[in-house]
Design an enzyme around this catalytic site. Sequence first.
Site, PDB file in Angstrom:
ATOM      1  N   ASN A   1      -6.919  -9.393   6.883  1.00 41.93           N
ATOM      2  CA  ASN A   1      -7.433  -8.105   7.496  1.00 41.93           C
ATOM      3  C   ASN A   1      -7.948  -7.156   6.602  1.00 41.93           C
ATOM      4  O   ASN A   1      -7.571  -7.147   5.476  1.00 41.93           O
ATOM      5  CB  ASN A   1      -6.343  -7.665   8.546  1.00 41.93           C
ATOM      6  CG  ASN A   1      -5.295  -7.064   7.939  1.00 41.93           C
ATOM      7  OD1 ASN A   1      -5.115  -6.744   6.645  1.00 41.93           O
ATOM      8  ND2 ASN A   1      -4.087  -6.790   8.705  1.00 41.93           N
TER       9      ASN A   1
ATOM     10  N   GLU B   1      11.157 -11.311  10.390  1.00 41.74           N
ATOM     11  CA  GLU B   1      10.497 -11.925  11.717  1.00 41.74           C
ATOM     12  C   GLU B   1      11.429 -12.483  12.703  1.00 41.74           C
ATOM     13  O   GLU B   1      10.787 -12.755  13.814  1.00 41.74           O
ATOM     14  CB  GLU B   1       9.424 -13.081  11.152  1.00 41.74           C
ATOM     15  CG  GLU B   1       8.381 -12.530  10.122  1.00 41.74           C
ATOM     16  CD  GLU B   1       7.376 -11.711  10.723  1.00 41.74           C
ATOM     17  OE1 GLU B   1       7.477 -11.244  11.986  1.00 41.74           O
ATOM     18  OE2 GLU B   1       6.349 -11.300   9.856  1.00 41.74           O
TER      19      GLU B   1
ATOM     20  N   ARG C   1       9.670  -9.466   5.510  1.00 42.81           N
ATOM     21  CA  ARG C   1       9.856  -8.975   6.915  1.00 42.81           C
ATOM     22  C   ARG C   1      10.719  -9.857   7.785  1.00 42.81           C
ATOM     23  O   ARG C   1      10.632 -10.994   7.545  1.00 42.81           O
ATOM     24  CB  ARG C   1       8.280  -9.337   7.443  1.00 42.81           C
ATOM     25  CG  ARG C   1       7.153  -8.405   6.674  1.00 42.81           C
ATOM     26  CD  ARG C   1       6.028  -8.258   7.466  1.00 42.81           C
ATOM     27  NE  ARG C   1       5.050  -7.501   6.739  1.00 42.81           N
ATOM     28  CZ  ARG C   1       3.802  -7.371   7.030  1.00 42.81           C
ATOM     29  NH1 ARG C   1       3.418  -7.677   8.133  1.00 42.81           N
ATOM     30  NH2 ARG C   1       2.988  -6.411   6.589  1.00 42.81           N
TER      31      ARG C   1
ATOM     32  N   CYS D   1      -6.958  -0.608   3.050  1.00 42.07           N
ATOM     33  CA  CYS D   1      -6.323  -1.771   2.230  1.00 42.07           C
ATOM     34  C   CYS D   1      -6.821  -3.111   3.045  1.00 42.07           C
ATOM     35  O   CYS D   1      -7.123  -2.986   4.192  1.00 42.07           O
ATOM     36  CB  CYS D   1      -4.978  -1.533   2.241  1.00 42.07           C
ATOM     37  SG  CYS D   1      -4.069  -1.457   3.928  1.00 42.07           S
TER      38      CYS D   1
ATOM     39  N   ASP E   1      -9.722  -8.069  11.664  1.00 43.67           N
ATOM     40  CA  ASP E   1      -9.159  -9.482  11.328  1.00 43.67           C
ATOM     41  C   ASP E   1      -9.839 -10.505  11.162  1.00 43.67           C
ATOM     42  O   ASP E   1     -10.923 -10.612  11.743  1.00 43.67           O
ATOM     43  CB  ASP E   1      -8.336  -9.457  12.590  1.00 43.67           C
ATOM     44  CG  ASP E   1      -6.979  -8.889  12.800  1.00 43.67           C
ATOM     45  OD1 ASP E   1      -6.699  -7.873  11.720  1.00 43.67           O
ATOM     46  OD2 ASP E   1      -6.265  -9.134  13.480  1.00 43.67           O
TER      47      ASP E   1
ATOM     48  N   GLU F   1      -2.572  -7.138  -2.362  1.00 47.07           N
ATOM     49  CA  GLU F   1      -2.997  -6.047  -1.495  1.00 47.07           C
ATOM     50  C   GLU F   1      -3.942  -5.241  -2.450  1.00 47.07           C
ATOM     51  O   GLU F   1      -3.552  -4.271  -3.258  1.00 47.07           O
ATOM     52  CB  GLU F   1      -1.758  -5.213  -1.031  1.00 47.07           C
ATOM     53  CG  GLU F   1      -2.496  -4.457   0.025  1.00 47.07           C
ATOM     54  CD  GLU F   1      -1.544  -3.661   1.049  1.00 47.07           C
ATOM     55  OE1 GLU F   1      -0.274  -4.022   1.145  1.00 47.07           O
ATOM     56  OE2 GLU F   1      -2.089  -2.830   1.873  1.00 47.07           O
TER      57      GLU F   1
ATOM     58  N   ARG G   1      -0.797 -17.322   4.231  1.00 44.73           N
ATOM     59  CA  ARG G   1      -1.883 -17.670   5.510  1.00 44.73           C
ATOM     60  C   ARG G   1      -3.106 -18.207   5.244  1.00 44.73           C
ATOM     61  O   ARG G   1      -3.706 -19.167   5.685  1.00 44.73           O
ATOM     62  CB  ARG G   1      -2.053 -16.068   5.977  1.00 44.73           C
ATOM     63  CG  ARG G   1      -0.808 -15.595   6.722  1.00 44.73           C
ATOM     64  CD  ARG G   1      -0.986 -15.932   8.189  1.00 44.73           C
ATOM     65  NE  ARG G   1       0.591 -15.482   8.736  1.00 44.73           N
ATOM     66  CZ  ARG G   1       0.567 -14.404   9.570  1.00 44.73           C
ATOM     67  NH1 ARG G   1      -0.458 -13.824   9.785  1.00 44.73           N
ATOM     68  NH2 ARG G   1       1.623 -14.041   9.826  1.00 44.73           N
TER      69      ARG G   1
ATOM     70  N   CYS H   1       0.723  -1.239   0.049  1.00 48.70           N
ATOM     71  CA  CYS H   1      -0.094  -0.017   0.018  1.00 48.70           C
ATOM     72  C   CYS H   1       0.827   1.198   0.048  1.00 48.70           C
ATOM     73  O   CYS H   1       0.377   2.177  -0.756  1.00 48.70           O
ATOM     74  CB  CYS H   1      -0.910   0.079   1.235  1.00 48.70           C
ATOM     75  SG  CYS H   1      -0.527  -0.257   2.634  1.00 48.70           S
TER      76      CYS H   1
ATOM     77  N   ARG I   1       4.328 -18.037   9.369  1.00 47.99           N
ATOM     78  CA  ARG I   1       5.051 -16.770   9.365  1.00 47.99           C
ATOM     79  C   ARG I   1       6.377 -16.923   8.790  1.00 47.99           C
ATOM     80  O   ARG I   1       7.435 -17.625   9.347  1.00 47.99           O
ATOM     81  CB  ARG I   1       5.076 -16.501  11.017  1.00 47.99           C
ATOM     82  CG  ARG I   1       5.974 -15.086  11.419  1.00 47.99           C
ATOM     83  CD  ARG I   1       6.030 -14.853  12.795  1.00 47.99           C
ATOM     84  NE  ARG I   1       4.710 -14.663  13.103  1.00 47.99           N
ATOM     85  CZ  ARG I   1       4.057 -13.414  13.264  1.00 47.99           C
ATOM     86  NH1 ARG I   1       4.446 -12.710  12.625  1.00 47.99           N
ATOM     87  NH2 ARG I   1       2.888 -13.575  13.714  1.00 47.99           N
TER      88      ARG I   1
ATOM     89  N   GLU J   1      -4.341 -15.578  12.189  1.00 48.10           N
ATOM     90  CA  GLU J   1      -4.788 -14.170  11.477  1.00 48.10           C
ATOM     91  C   GLU J   1      -4.383 -14.436  10.073  1.00 48.10           C
ATOM     92  O   GLU J   1      -3.264 -14.301   9.606  1.00 48.10           O
ATOM     93  CB  GLU J   1      -4.451 -12.883  12.211  1.00 48.10           C
ATOM     94  CG  GLU J   1      -4.784 -11.757  11.153  1.00 48.10           C
ATOM     95  CD  GLU J   1      -3.851 -10.452  11.252  1.00 48.10           C
ATOM     96  OE1 GLU J   1      -3.158 -10.230  12.302  1.00 48.10           O
ATOM     97  OE2 GLU J   1      -3.726  -9.869  10.029  1.00 48.10           O
TER      98      GLU J   1
HETATM   99  P1  ATP Z   1       1.272 -10.336  12.491  1.00 48.95           P
HETATM  100  O1  ATP Z   1       0.569  -9.962  14.003  1.00 48.95           O
HETATM  101  O2  ATP Z   1       0.583 -11.958  12.485  1.00 48.95           O
HETATM  102  O3  ATP Z   1       2.650 -10.267  12.600  1.00 48.95           O
HETATM  103  P2  ATP Z   1       0.864  -8.303  11.189  1.00 48.95           P
HETATM  104  O4  ATP Z   1      -0.165  -7.294  11.864  1.00 48.95           O
HETATM  105  O5  ATP Z   1       1.882  -8.118  11.100  1.00 48.95           O
HETATM  106  O6  ATP Z   1       0.547  -9.817  11.419  1.00 48.95           O
HETATM  107  P3  ATP Z   1      -0.206  -6.986   8.692  1.00 48.95           P
HETATM  108  O7  ATP Z   1       0.915  -6.053   8.634  1.00 48.95           O
HETATM  109  O8  ATP Z   1      -1.654  -6.681   9.057  1.00 48.95           O
HETATM  110  O9  ATP Z   1       0.014  -8.347   9.491  1.00 48.95           O
HETATM  111  O10 ATP Z   1      -0.183  -7.854   7.507  1.00 48.95           O
HETATM  112  C1  ATP Z   1      -1.486  -8.136   6.475  1.00 48.95           C
HETATM  113  C2  ATP Z   1      -1.531  -9.741   6.095  1.00 48.95           C
HETATM  114  O11 ATP Z   1      -0.073 -10.218   5.681  1.00 48.95           O
HETATM  115  C3  ATP Z   1      -1.710 -10.550   7.346  1.00 48.95           C
HETATM  116  O12 ATP Z   1      -3.316 -10.602   7.581  1.00 48.95           O
HETATM  117  C4  ATP Z   1      -1.334 -11.684   6.667  1.00 48.95           C
HETATM  118  O13 ATP Z   1      -2.240 -12.585   5.948  1.00 48.95           O
HETATM  119  C5  ATP Z   1      -0.142 -11.237   5.949  1.00 48.95           C
HETATM  120  N1  ATP Z   1       1.246 -11.677   6.634  1.00 48.95           N
HETATM  121  C6  ATP Z   1       1.939 -10.589   7.493  1.00 48.95           C
HETATM  122  N2  ATP Z   1       3.018 -11.066   8.074  1.00 48.95           N
HETATM  123  C7  ATP Z   1       3.241 -12.339   7.376  1.00 48.95           C
HETATM  124  C8  ATP Z   1       4.332 -13.486   7.588  1.00 48.95           C
HETATM  125  N3  ATP Z   1       5.261 -13.086   8.320  1.00 48.95           N
HETATM  126  N4  ATP Z   1       4.121 -14.355   6.669  1.00 48.95           N
HETATM  127  C9  ATP Z   1       3.087 -14.604   5.972  1.00 48.95           C
HETATM  128  N5  ATP Z   1       1.873 -13.600   5.885  1.00 48.95           N
HETATM  129  C10 ATP Z   1       2.048 -12.539   6.470  1.00 48.95           C
HETATM  130 ZN    ZN Z   2      -1.836  -2.019   3.415  1.00 52.10          ZN
HETATM  131 MG    MG Z   3       3.691  -8.925  11.747  1.00 59.18          MG
END
Ligand code: ATP
Ligand code: ZN
Ligand code: MG
Length: 508
Positions: free
Chosen positions: A443, A344, A342, A467, A422, A361, A474, A312, A353, A440
């Site tokens: 969202n 993680e 990311r 968005c 969510d 998106e 996921r 986004c 994850r 999750e």
């Molecule tokens: P989380 O709390 O699980 O880390 P987030 O709040 O970081 O999630 P958002 O930034 O809202 O997640 O990301 C939107 C979407 O992207 C999530 O709903 C999920 O589908 C996906 N997503 C986010 N992080 C990951 C990841 N590390 N691996 C796979 N999918 C992911």
């Molecule tokens: Zn976004």
């Molecule tokens: Mg996260």
Amino acid sequence: MMKFDLEATLIFSDSVEEAVKDIEEAIRESNETLLKKGVPESVEDGGADVRGFSVEKDTLTLNIDSDRYVRAHDALLRLKKRLNKELGPEHHVGVRELSIDGYAIELDLDRAPKDPEKITLPYVEEVSFDEKRCVLKISELGEKELKENYVDRIIERLKEKVDAQYYEGKEEMWELLWGSDEKEMAWEKDPTEEMLERDWIKRGPTKGKWFYRPEMAKVLKTIEKIAVKEVLKPLGFQEIVESMMVPFDVWIETGHMEGIPNEAYYVTEPKTRNPGEWEEIIDEIKIARDVPDEKLEDMIETPKAGICYAQCPTIYWSFRNETISDDSLPVLVYERTVPSARYESGGRHGLERVDEFHRIEPVYIGTKEQLLELKEKLIERYKHVFEEVLDIEWRMAKVEPFYLQQSGGSEKEEELDLGTVDFEAYLPYRGTREESEWLEFGNLSVFRKYTESFNIKSQSDTLLSGCTGIGLERWAMAFLGQKGLDRENWPEKFDDYFGDMPDGFELL
Ligand code: ATP
Ligand code: ZN
Ligand code: MG
């Protein structure tokens, strides 16, 4: 309560000892008018005052006191301008340098910090508290920083840090909106382990990354197809394609730069493309079959961009300073070519994850009415897919980080209303429905901030944006976690979309 006490020095291009009388007069006059501008009429004795000054050769030292209405550093900038105008024509001198020798700001916070020792701030030499009263001693700020509102941002940051001590460790708000029926689970295994076993996926080549062999690639592509056909096309979303690299200035504007600097993957450029300058490194690589770290460091720039974290920000950037025609509203677009990266770190597990994931998106920009209506329609389409096509057990919750719940005010209330939804799915391998953490997998949000920060306008109304993340890994884990890897347990609609199972490879 807010009090400013500033000691500052102005250095002129030449001695101003001859001009002392004129300086004195300018200061006296400024104290009465220039440094009172902006003070509401109801306030008595408000504004800034030069309390004392001294001149030695080319240096004018000033002591300025003020309240919130004309902050002392603003008074200093006003005075500098005034002195230039006053002394220039007659004495042929101008201010060459401005510096702060000491700046104390006293203010009352909304609440006392819980752990005052822990509060530190850049540009601040000393910060002390007496309950809610706080004294900041600021240093190291030059003219540029004063003009660019560093002082206000230092105070904002201070308040944020005090507030953060109150919500540290608190859970974010979570409120169930809707839950599907309980469904029969095909298995209770961890899909990642099972897919590794069956060679559908391969771990690596670096931390948190995965290689999807034909079977899993097809699962992900099928989910993508379903989302586009069942959710996005019916609602009129148009596809766009963006760059995978995001410059820092875009992330500063969206808040990602301050929000997730610890999760971003950074991108560097080579300092030069000239092969001659890379010769030494190439020699090393050819002979040692390894990359010489230190030499490489000399050849690359420090990062000025990162790899996409979410698509986004770049979409908002593409509309920066644009006025969108009413006919084009709401803008409905989606991006599905750029993966998100990311860091993680410890949080990784299986495909739930990962450090690099694939997501569609969709982003929307429109009036509040348009977006609240769209939100309902999107939820309806998602519900259709999760119920009819994937047939999973899932629920919808309204979530809000703790700091938003805390910061009251009617505008924030409204923000909460727009808020984030969510989508969560039950994963049987994690335990019981009641005790395990649900995944999750998607969202949906509506925001005020991005159209504001990117200055995106319409012909008439204020615009909002939002968005919704369709994370393919996921969605796949929600589906496979409940339905398993065997097709006879897959719901018919999904199976139809899937088509033939790829042959894959037999690895001996
Ligand atoms: P989380 O709390 O699980 O880390 P987030 O709040 O970081 O999630 P958002 O930034 O809202 O997640 O990301 C939107 C979407 O992207 C999530 O709903 C999920 O589908 C996906 N997503 C986010 N992080 C990951 C990841 N590390 N691996 C796979 N999918 C992911
Ligand atoms: Zn976004
Ligand atoms: Mg996260």
